[in-house]
Scaffold this motif. Structure first.
Motif, PDB file in Angstrom:
ATOM      1  N   ILE A  91       1.036  -1.094   0.112  1.00  0.00           N
ATOM      2  CA  ILE A  91       0.146  -0.066   0.037  1.00  0.00           C
ATOM      3  C   ILE A  91       0.804   1.179  -0.057  1.00  0.00           C
ATOM      4  O   ILE A  91       1.996   1.089   0.400  1.00  0.00           O
ATOM      5  CB  ILE A  91      -0.971  -0.022   1.246  1.00  0.00           C
ATOM      6  CG1 ILE A  91      -0.149   0.221   2.636  1.00  0.00           C
ATOM      7  CG2 ILE A  91      -1.982  -1.013   1.126  1.00  0.00           C
ATOM      8  CD1 ILE A  91      -0.858   0.313   3.806  1.00  0.00           C
ATOM      9  N   VAL A  92       0.136   2.372  -0.587  1.00  0.00           N
ATOM     10  CA  VAL A  92       0.955   3.577  -0.446  1.00  0.00           C
ATOM     11  C   VAL A  92       0.317   4.208   0.817  1.00  0.00           C
ATOM     12  O   VAL A  92      -0.907   4.361   0.806  1.00  0.00           O
ATOM     13  CB  VAL A  92       0.843   4.511  -1.691  1.00  0.00           C
ATOM     14  CG1 VAL A  92       1.479   5.938  -1.396  1.00  0.00           C
ATOM     15  CG2 VAL A  92       1.305   3.663  -2.869  1.00  0.00           C
ATOM     16  N   ARG A  93       1.207   4.936   1.707  1.00  0.00           N
ATOM     17  CA  ARG A  93       0.560   5.601   3.072  1.00  0.00           C
ATOM     18  C   ARG A  93       1.018   7.106   3.133  1.00  0.00           C
ATOM     19  O   ARG A  93       2.147   7.244   3.030  1.00  0.00           O
ATOM     20  CB  ARG A  93       0.847   4.624   3.928  1.00  0.00           C
ATOM     21  CG  ARG A  93       0.281   5.503   5.581  1.00  0.00           C
ATOM     22  CD  ARG A  93       0.483   4.357   6.527  1.00  0.00           C
ATOM     23  NE  ARG A  93      -0.129   4.957   7.795  1.00  0.00           N
ATOM     24  CZ  ARG A  93       0.644   5.939   8.647  1.00  0.00           C
ATOM     25  NH1 ARG A  93       1.734   5.815   8.671  1.00  0.00           N
ATOM     26  NH2 ARG A  93      -0.014   6.289   9.793  1.00  0.00           N
ATOM     27  N   ASN A  94       0.131   7.887   3.347  1.00  0.00           N
ATOM     28  CA  ASN A  94       0.673   9.257   3.419  1.00  0.00           C
ATOM     29  C   ASN A  94       0.414   9.387   5.185  1.00  0.00           C
ATOM     30  O   ASN A  94      -0.846   9.526   5.640  1.00  0.00           O
ATOM     31  CB  ASN A  94      -0.405  10.309   2.972  1.00  0.00           C
ATOM     32  CG  ASN A  94       0.166  11.660   3.248  1.00  0.00           C
ATOM     33  OD1 ASN A  94       0.978  11.949   3.961  1.00  0.00           O
ATOM     34  ND2 ASN A  94      -0.492  12.734   2.395  1.00  0.00           N
ATOM     35  N   SER A  95       1.644   9.595   5.845  1.00  0.00           N
ATOM     36  CA  SER A  95       1.467   9.665   7.322  1.00  0.00           C
ATOM     37  C   SER A  95       1.354  10.989   7.709  1.00  0.00           C
ATOM     38  O   SER A  95       1.216  11.302   9.075  1.00  0.00           O
ATOM     39  CB  SER A  95       2.667   8.759   7.886  1.00  0.00           C
ATOM     40  OG  SER A  95       3.988   9.649   7.768  1.00  0.00           O
ATOM     41  N   GLY A  96       1.255  11.953   6.859  1.00  0.00           N
ATOM     42  CA  GLY A  96       1.229  13.275   7.234  1.00  0.00           C
ATOM     43  C   GLY A  96       2.726  13.888   7.193  1.00  0.00           C
ATOM     44  O   GLY A  96       2.971  15.017   7.011  1.00  0.00           O
ATOM     45  N   HIS A  97       3.700  13.068   7.611  1.00  0.00           N
ATOM     46  CA  HIS A  97       5.182  13.630   7.807  1.00  0.00           C
ATOM     47  C   HIS A  97       6.154  12.892   6.648  1.00  0.00           C
ATOM     48  O   HIS A  97       7.147  13.272   6.390  1.00  0.00           O
ATOM     49  CB  HIS A  97       5.756  13.480   9.083  1.00  0.00           C
ATOM     50  CG  HIS A  97       5.552  12.186   9.756  1.00  0.00           C
ATOM     51  ND1 HIS A  97       6.512  11.336   9.431  1.00  0.00           N
ATOM     52  CD2 HIS A  97       4.920  11.525  10.537  1.00  0.00           C
ATOM     53  CE1 HIS A  97       6.433  10.088  10.071  1.00  0.00           C
ATOM     54  NE2 HIS A  97       5.513  10.216  10.793  1.00  0.00           N
ATOM     55  N   THR A 126       2.993   7.573  -8.752  1.00  0.00           N
ATOM     56  CA  THR A 126       2.506   8.987  -8.826  1.00  0.00           C
ATOM     57  C   THR A 126       1.020   9.330  -8.557  1.00  0.00           C
ATOM     58  O   THR A 126       0.516  10.274  -7.902  1.00  0.00           O
ATOM     59  CB  THR A 126       3.072   9.327 -10.380  1.00  0.00           C
ATOM     60  OG1 THR A 126       4.319   9.477 -10.333  1.00  0.00           O
ATOM     61  CG2 THR A 126       2.520  11.065 -10.574  1.00  0.00           C
ATOM     62  N   GLU A 127       0.192   8.318  -9.203  1.00  0.00           N
ATOM     63  CA  GLU A 127      -1.426   8.450  -9.256  1.00  0.00           C
ATOM     64  C   GLU A 127      -1.816   8.284  -7.614  1.00  0.00           C
ATOM     65  O   GLU A 127      -2.587   9.138  -7.204  1.00  0.00           O
ATOM     66  CB  GLU A 127      -1.888   7.615  -9.909  1.00  0.00           C
ATOM     67  CG  GLU A 127      -1.878   7.943 -11.429  1.00  0.00           C
ATOM     68  CD  GLU A 127      -2.734   6.722 -12.231  1.00  0.00           C
ATOM     69  OE1 GLU A 127      -3.391   6.277 -11.729  1.00  0.00           O
ATOM     70  OE2 GLU A 127      -2.300   6.957 -13.567  1.00  0.00           O
ATOM     71  N   GLU A 128      -1.110   7.385  -6.869  1.00  0.00           N
ATOM     72  CA  GLU A 128      -1.721   7.319  -5.532  1.00  0.00           C
ATOM     73  C   GLU A 128      -0.927   8.242  -4.662  1.00  0.00           C
ATOM     74  O   GLU A 128      -2.118   8.790  -3.735  1.00  0.00           O
ATOM     75  CB  GLU A 128      -0.904   5.867  -5.105  1.00  0.00           C
ATOM     76  CG  GLU A 128      -1.488   4.700  -5.456  1.00  0.00           C
ATOM     77  CD  GLU A 128      -0.810   4.224  -6.872  1.00  0.00           C
ATOM     78  OE1 GLU A 128      -1.301   3.276  -7.510  1.00  0.00           O
ATOM     79  OE2 GLU A 128      -0.014   4.870  -7.358  1.00  0.00           O
ATOM     80  N   ILE A 129      -0.002   8.884  -4.824  1.00  0.00           N
ATOM     81  CA  ILE A 129       0.331   9.889  -4.036  1.00  0.00           C
ATOM     82  C   ILE A 129      -0.459  11.226  -4.377  1.00  0.00           C
ATOM     83  O   ILE A 129      -1.000  11.714  -3.394  1.00  0.00           O
ATOM     84  CB  ILE A 129       1.883  10.295  -4.206  1.00  0.00           C
ATOM     85  CG1 ILE A 129       2.913   9.068  -4.035  1.00  0.00           C
ATOM     86  CG2 ILE A 129       2.383  11.538  -3.489  1.00  0.00           C
ATOM     87  CD1 ILE A 129       4.210   9.201  -4.318  1.00  0.00           C
ATOM     88  N   ILE A 130      -0.751  11.538  -5.750  1.00  0.00           N
ATOM     89  CA  ILE A 130      -1.721  12.557  -5.904  1.00  0.00           C
ATOM     90  C   ILE A 130      -2.954  12.591  -5.234  1.00  0.00           C
ATOM     91  O   ILE A 130      -3.551  13.603  -4.801  1.00  0.00           O
ATOM     92  CB  ILE A 130      -2.044  12.559  -7.418  1.00  0.00           C
ATOM     93  CG1 ILE A 130      -0.542  13.149  -8.294  1.00  0.00           C
ATOM     94  CG2 ILE A 130      -2.995  13.588  -7.755  1.00  0.00           C
ATOM     95  CD1 ILE A 130      -0.577  13.166  -9.808  1.00  0.00           C
ATOM     96  N   SER A 131      -3.501  11.345  -5.225  1.00  0.00           N
ATOM     97  CA  SER A 131      -4.790  11.156  -4.385  1.00  0.00           C
ATOM     98  C   SER A 131      -4.780  11.090  -3.052  1.00  0.00           C
ATOM     99  O   SER A 131      -5.664  11.543  -2.367  1.00  0.00           O
ATOM    100  CB  SER A 131      -5.402   9.754  -4.796  1.00  0.00           C
ATOM    101  OG  SER A 131      -4.675   8.652  -3.928  1.00  0.00           O
ATOM    102  N   LEU A 132      -3.733  11.306  -2.393  1.00  0.00           N
ATOM    103  CA  LEU A 132      -3.288  11.381  -1.049  1.00  0.00           C
ATOM    104  C   LEU A 132      -2.863  12.749  -0.295  1.00  0.00           C
ATOM    105  O   LEU A 132      -2.453  12.798   0.716  1.00  0.00           O
ATOM    106  CB  LEU A 132      -2.265  10.439  -0.477  1.00  0.00           C
ATOM    107  CG  LEU A 132      -3.045   8.831  -0.498  1.00  0.00           C
ATOM    108  CD1 LEU A 132      -1.955   7.912  -0.422  1.00  0.00           C
ATOM    109  CD2 LEU A 132      -3.949   8.724   0.685  1.00  0.00           C
ATOM    110  N   ILE A 133      -2.882  13.718  -1.354  1.00  0.00           N
ATOM    111  CA  ILE A 133      -2.205  14.979  -1.071  1.00  0.00           C
ATOM    112  C   ILE A 133      -3.071  15.464   0.087  1.00  0.00           C
ATOM    113  O   ILE A 133      -4.191  15.815   0.070  1.00  0.00           O
ATOM    114  CB  ILE A 133      -2.320  16.092  -2.310  1.00  0.00           C
ATOM    115  CG1 ILE A 133      -1.412  15.624  -3.328  1.00  0.00           C
ATOM    116  CG2 ILE A 133      -2.146  17.586  -1.865  1.00  0.00           C
ATOM    117  CD1 ILE A 133      -1.427  16.338  -4.550  1.00  0.00           C
ATOM    118  N   ASN A 134      -2.312  15.989   1.109  1.00  0.00           N
ATOM    119  CA  ASN A 134      -2.645  16.659   2.241  1.00  0.00           C
ATOM    120  C   ASN A 134      -3.635  15.748   3.292  1.00  0.00           C
ATOM    121  O   ASN A 134      -4.672  16.441   3.615  1.00  0.00           O
ATOM    122  CB  ASN A 134      -3.338  18.076   1.879  1.00  0.00           C
ATOM    123  CG  ASN A 134      -2.162  19.113   1.830  1.00  0.00           C
ATOM    124  OD1 ASN A 134      -1.164  19.173   2.563  1.00  0.00           O
ATOM    125  ND2 ASN A 134      -2.412  19.915   0.751  1.00  0.00           N
TER     126      ASN A 134
END
Length: 272
Positions: free
Chosen positions: A95-101, A179-187
């Motif tokens: 999975i791609v995870r945005n932890s905030g940091h 790239t697509e997964e990161i864009i969908s997780l912005i902020n």
């Protein structure tokens, strides 16, 4: 220098120390629930205060083997590379995870293989990026750093393989996959399914020359359990890729590199 000047300098230093301690202590009291950390210098939750925010994060201020460091080639000891580092990575669901940091790739169920260093196997669990890079080479800070994070048989982070990048014309192929997964997780904190991800495409297993030293996690709790492998070869990454990583995380982590820490007499080896 006369005694009055010495006294004045000491008084200023003491006031600065007490002021910093007061800021950090206040942050601990006001943040009992969330306890999140930040990267902004001078912030109540910035790197200078991590060791005060939670009792279990005390190593961030008291540790003697902290990371990252400035790797100075003039003091590095070169040793023969006789296959001490071996990679046994394999494709696995992630999975791609945005932890905030930071942005992380987490492999599911520990099925992405392992790295072996000096005869000990360490399981690959995740990787993430820091921009700018955290480790310095002869005082130079590069644009991006990838950390491949491995745990020992007890589940403790015990080996991290780092790869440094400079901005160039060639994008990083591994990062391009998400790239697509990161864009969908912005902020926003959250996960996206990445399908099967092959960690070999990060090409950290092509390292023939690398630095090695004993250090810590570069984020709280800053535990000093980590064997660091830092590739000497500098790769390239597109400016747009670095910008996307910074845009995706929260504002306080757009520049998510911890300041370099004192070496405190530690030895740095260069396997060649």
């Amino acid at each position: 220098m006369n005694k009055y000047n010495i006294s004045t300098i000491f008084s200023c230093w003491l006031l600065l120390f007490l002021s910093q301690h007061a800021i950090c202590t206040t942050a601990q009291v006001s943040d009992e629930v969330e306890g999140e950390f930040e990267y902004d210098p001078g912030s109540e939750r910035g790197p200078e205060c991590w060791g005060f925010l939670r009792e279990e994060w005390a190593k961030c201020r008291t540790g003697r083997r902290q990371s990252p460091i400035n790797i100075v080639n003039s003091i590095v000891r070169t040793v023969p590379n006789r296959g001490q580092l071996k990679f046994n990575y394999k494709p696995a669901n992630a999975i791609v995870r945005n932890s905030g940091h930071d942005i992380e790739i987490q492999w599911i169920n520990g099925n992405a293989g392992s790295a072996q260093f000096n005869g000990v196997n360490y399981s690959l669990v995740q990787c993430h990026w820091h921009s700018p890079a955290e480790h310095l080479i002869d005082g130079r800070r590069y644009d991006l750093e990838l950390h491949m994070v491995h745990t020992n048989s007890s589940g403790i982070v015990a080996l991290v393989v780092a790869k440094l990048y400079r901005i160039g014309r060639t994008p990083d192929p591994f990062l391009s996959q998400f790239t697509e997964e990161i864009i969908s997780l912005i902020n926003q904190v959250g996960n996206r399914t990445a399908g099967v991800v092959d960690p070999r495409s990060a090409r950290t297993d092509s390292a023939n020359v690398y630095y090695n030293y004993l250090g810590s996690l570069t984020t709280p709790p800053c535990n000093e359990t980590v064997i660091w492998i830092v590739n000497q070869t500098i790769s390239t990454v597109a400016a747009e890729q670095v910008e996307l990583l910074r845009e995706a995380v929260f504002d306080y982590a757009e520049m998510n590199a911890r300041p370099v820490q004192p070496l405190n007499g530690r030895e740095i080896l260069l396997y060649h």
